[in-house]
Design a protein around this motif. Sequence first.
Motif, mmCIF file in Angstrom:
data_model
loop_
_atom_site.group_PDB
_atom_site.id
_atom_site.type_symbol
_atom_site.label_atom_id
_atom_site.label_comp_id
_atom_site.label_asym_id
_atom_site.label_seq_id
_atom_site.Cartn_x
_atom_site.Cartn_y
_atom_site.Cartn_z
ATOM 1 N N GLN A 146 5.094 8.348 11.610
ATOM 2 C CA GLN A 146 3.787 7.561 11.562
ATOM 3 C C GLN A 146 2.879 8.458 11.837
ATOM 4 O OE1 GLN A 146 3.952 4.436 14.222
ATOM 5 N NE2 GLN A 146 1.760 4.031 14.182
ATOM 6 N N THR A 147 2.768 9.482 12.590
ATOM 7 C CA THR A 147 1.624 10.202 12.831
ATOM 8 C C THR A 147 1.419 11.294 11.633
ATOM 9 O OG1 THR A 147 2.114 10.501 15.197
ATOM 10 C CG2 THR A 147 0.650 12.329 14.192
ATOM 11 N N LEU A 148 2.441 11.780 10.883
ATOM 12 C CA LEU A 148 2.128 12.534 9.733
ATOM 13 C C LEU A 148 1.557 11.797 8.751
ATOM 14 C CD1 LEU A 148 5.597 14.624 9.842
ATOM 15 C CD2 LEU A 148 3.277 15.594 10.183
ATOM 16 N N ALA A 149 2.052 10.481 8.550
ATOM 17 C CA ALA A 149 1.517 9.830 7.329
ATOM 18 C C ALA A 149 -0.033 9.490 7.604
ATOM 19 C CB ALA A 149 2.402 8.435 7.247
ATOM 20 N N ALA A 150 -0.534 9.589 8.885
ATOM 21 C CA ALA A 150 -1.952 9.244 9.176
ATOM 22 C C ALA A 150 -2.801 10.535 8.965
ATOM 23 C CB ALA A 150 -1.921 8.687 10.362
ATOM 24 N N LEU A 151 -2.327 11.576 8.874
ATOM 25 C CA LEU A 151 -3.068 12.883 8.887
ATOM 26 C C LEU A 151 -3.933 12.940 7.567
ATOM 27 C CD1 LEU A 151 -0.741 15.497 10.049
ATOM 28 C CD2 LEU A 151 -2.421 14.344 11.446
ATOM 29 N N PRO A 152 -5.364 12.849 7.850
ATOM 30 C CA PRO A 152 -6.040 13.014 6.669
ATOM 31 C C PRO A 152 -5.875 14.400 5.639
ATOM 32 C CG PRO A 152 -7.488 12.604 8.709
ATOM 33 C CD PRO A 152 -6.015 12.884 9.167
ATOM 34 N N GLN A 153 -5.278 15.499 6.355
ATOM 35 C CA GLN A 153 -5.099 16.513 5.839
ATOM 36 C C GLN A 153 -3.903 16.406 4.673
ATOM 37 O OE1 GLN A 153 -5.348 16.190 8.944
ATOM 38 N NE2 GLN A 153 -6.764 17.685 9.799
ATOM 39 N N LEU A 154 -3.012 15.304 5.101
ATOM 40 C CA LEU A 154 -1.773 15.192 4.156
ATOM 41 C C LEU A 154 -2.318 14.270 2.831
ATOM 42 C CD1 LEU A 154 1.557 15.029 6.126
ATOM 43 C CD2 LEU A 154 -0.054 17.017 5.279
ATOM 44 N N ARG A 155 -3.175 13.479 3.249
ATOM 45 C CA ARG A 155 -3.905 12.663 2.329
ATOM 46 C C ARG A 155 -4.644 13.352 1.200
ATOM 47 N NH1 ARG A 155 -4.961 8.999 6.551
ATOM 48 N NH2 ARG A 155 -7.154 9.515 6.479
ATOM 49 N N ASP A 156 -5.212 14.132 1.678
ATOM 50 C CA ASP A 156 -6.127 15.164 0.872
ATOM 51 C C ASP A 156 -5.378 15.986 0.011
ATOM 52 O OD1 ASP A 156 -8.492 14.383 2.127
ATOM 53 O OD2 ASP A 156 -8.730 16.104 3.368
ATOM 54 N N MET A 190 0.854 -1.212 0.098
ATOM 55 C CA MET A 190 0.164 -0.013 0.056
ATOM 56 C C MET A 190 0.895 1.038 -0.116
ATOM 57 S SD MET A 190 -2.878 1.072 2.843
ATOM 58 C CE MET A 190 -3.988 2.666 2.606
ATOM 59 N N GLN A 191 0.540 2.240 -0.938
ATOM 60 C CA GLN A 191 1.426 3.227 -1.128
ATOM 61 C C GLN A 191 1.111 4.335 0.113
ATOM 62 O OE1 GLN A 191 0.529 6.248 -4.230
ATOM 63 N NE2 GLN A 191 2.553 6.182 -4.740
ATOM 64 N N SER A 192 2.327 4.939 0.600
ATOM 65 C CA SER A 192 2.262 5.840 1.923
ATOM 66 C C SER A 192 1.572 7.128 1.438
ATOM 67 C CB SER A 192 3.481 6.376 2.215
ATOM 68 O OG SER A 192 3.340 6.983 3.043
ATOM 69 N N ALA A 193 0.631 7.673 2.437
ATOM 70 C CA ALA A 193 0.045 8.861 2.184
ATOM 71 C C ALA A 193 1.037 10.157 1.824
ATOM 72 C CB ALA A 193 -0.649 9.418 3.293
ATOM 73 N N LEU A 194 2.331 9.852 2.044
ATOM 74 C CA LEU A 194 3.407 10.934 1.809
ATOM 75 C C LEU A 194 4.145 10.752 0.487
ATOM 76 C CD1 LEU A 194 5.251 10.733 5.402
ATOM 77 C CD2 LEU A 194 3.053 12.218 4.835
ATOM 78 N N ALA A 195 3.780 9.876 -0.137
ATOM 79 C CA ALA A 195 4.381 9.458 -1.290
ATOM 80 C C ALA A 195 4.342 10.686 -2.440
ATOM 81 C CB ALA A 195 4.058 8.271 -1.801
ATOM 82 N N GLY A 196 5.169 11.370 -2.968
ATOM 83 C CA GLY A 196 5.081 12.295 -3.973
ATOM 84 C C GLY A 196 4.963 13.827 -3.258
ATOM 85 N N LEU A 197 4.847 13.601 -2.170
ATOM 86 C CA LEU A 197 4.584 15.091 -1.467
ATOM 87 C C LEU A 197 5.938 15.782 -1.357
ATOM 88 C CD1 LEU A 197 2.252 14.825 1.633
ATOM 89 C CD2 LEU A 197 1.888 15.878 -0.526
ATOM 90 N N SER A 198 5.956 17.183 -1.505
ATOM 91 C CA SER A 198 7.075 17.989 -1.324
ATOM 92 C C SER A 198 6.896 18.719 0.118
ATOM 93 C CB SER A 198 7.547 18.911 -2.398
ATOM 94 O OG SER A 198 8.541 19.684 -2.187
ATOM 95 N N MET A 199 7.889 18.475 1.096
ATOM 96 C CA MET A 199 7.602 18.800 2.389
ATOM 97 C C MET A 199 8.870 19.869 2.751
ATOM 98 S SD MET A 199 6.509 15.123 4.322
ATOM 99 C CE MET A 199 5.683 15.986 5.596
ATOM 100 N N LEU A 200 8.363 21.054 3.279
ATOM 101 C CA LEU A 200 9.448 21.850 3.785
ATOM 102 C C LEU A 200 9.313 21.956 5.416
ATOM 103 C CD1 LEU A 200 11.304 24.289 3.720
ATOM 104 C CD2 LEU A 200 9.366 25.924 3.340
ATOM 105 N N ILE A 201 10.476 21.528 6.181
ATOM 106 C CA ILE A 201 10.333 21.362 7.485
ATOM 107 C C ILE A 201 11.109 22.432 8.228
ATOM 108 C CG2 ILE A 201 10.647 20.030 9.573
ATOM 109 C CD1 ILE A 201 10.587 17.596 7.913
ATOM 110 N N GLN A 229 9.211 7.220 2.869
ATOM 111 C CA GLN A 229 7.903 6.726 2.531
ATOM 112 C C GLN A 229 7.436 7.732 1.438
ATOM 113 O OE1 GLN A 229 4.706 6.880 5.836
ATOM 114 N NE2 GLN A 229 6.190 7.089 7.419
ATOM 115 N N GLY A 230 8.523 8.177 0.713
ATOM 116 C CA GLY A 230 8.162 8.551 -0.702
ATOM 117 C C GLY A 230 8.085 10.378 -0.648
ATOM 118 N N ALA A 231 8.316 10.945 0.333
ATOM 119 C CA ALA A 231 8.296 12.316 0.355
ATOM 120 C C ALA A 231 9.819 12.766 -0.051
ATOM 121 C CB ALA A 231 7.873 12.884 1.872
#
Length: 219
Positions: free
Chosen positions: A206-216, A1-12, A35-37
């Motif tokens: 793990q917490t970030l990957a589970a956020l609905p806001q990032l999946r959206d 199953m693909q991670s919700a973070l796959a393909g995201l560009s994240m600035l921390i 996880q693909g970010a």
Amino acid sequence: MQSALAGLSMLILGDSHFGAQGYLITTLQDQLIQQGAKVSTYSACGSPASVFLTSRVASCGTAQRIQNGPIQQKRGNDARTTPLAQMVQQAKPNVVVIAMGDTMAGYVRRELPVDSVKEEVAALTDQLRAMNLPCVWIGPSWGTEGGPFMKTFARVQQMSQLLATVVAPCTYVDSTRLSQPGQWPTFDGQHYTLDGYKAYGAQLAQTLAALPQLRDIRR
């Protein structure tokens, strides 16, 4: 199953917890990359949130890491932050993650500097809102009580509760829910040992990957 973070560009944008090898700039960042970010992290030690709005000297240094690259650290007058607009232009993030809490909590003060915290948070969130950038704000974790920073569990909880009410439009991540008070070892009350940062980084990823806001964002 693909991670919700796959393909995201994240600035921390982080504080001293992202300031060195073995800290979250490696443990969290490596987990997110796995996880693909695509991840760019900028750390400002000993500074409030507004330090990232312009080029300013961070009192105890800066650190920067782009994806799998090396950590670039600077100290003294060379430790200047990169302005938010420039970081966004370079990283082109889908989401900005802010991890700023301990420095602004004023552990050495008798009372939490509520007005100062609100001002610092608003300075950054107002800019992100104007840029129409989704954001996540990670609050302080327990650490251990005492040490040179005079950290207490009560103040951590108080700071976390305040941040949860003022970081909108950012989604709030409550780090106090990721462990029990004192569970992860520190070497000074505030900063974790390598084992502590390994555990913290894994829980945050793990917490970030589970956020609905990032999946959206990816839809």
